[in-house]
Write a protein that holds these residues in place. Structure first.
Motif: not given
Length: 133
Positions: A19-20, A25-27, A34-37
């Motif tokens: 789970f961790v 991985v999702v983070l 987020a940096t490309f958005i």
């Protein structure tokens, strides 16, 4: 009489390691995308218009930003007026020029940039604004 060995016991705990791993991985994916958005990294106080619309340009474009102090940026890289002329000289006349200017920039500065672009054969423009709410 039957003895209970370790293999027959019910699982009474949840293994948190997978789970961790998935959450990490999702983070990482979120932080990387987020940096490309982020668009328009140069902070500006854009002019407001009632008819402002969000429109994605699919054709080739070049973004010219004029800050309040008069400094010029070509695709987020600071340039002088002379450097701008050299960098846009090889562009196709079908290239769209996206003008981003602070609302307090003197109009003469915008006219100088448009005049420079027209001198290089760039005739298609759009001016970035924000919508009045």
């Amino acid at each position: 009489m039957k003895l209970i060995d370790d293999d027959d016991r019910e699982i009474s705990e949840i293994n948190m390691t997978p789970f961790v791993d998935i959450i990490l991985v999702v983070l990482i994916i979120f932080l990387a995308t987020a940096t490309f958005i982020v668009e328009g990294k140069i902070p500006l106080n854009l002019p407001k218009a009632e008819t402002a619309e969000t429109k994605e340009i699919k054709e080739k474009k070049v973004i010219i930003t004029v800050k309040k102090d008069g400094s010029l940026y070509l695709d987020d890289k600071k340039v002088s007026l002379e450097q701008l002329k050299g960098k846009i000289s090889g562009l196709s006349n079908k290239t769209i020029v996206v003008l981003r200017a602070d609302r307090d920039v003197p109009f003469q500065k915008i006219v100088s940039v448009i005049d420079l672009c027209r001198g290089q054969g760039l005739e298609r423009y759009t001016i970035e604004t924000t919508r009045i709410e």
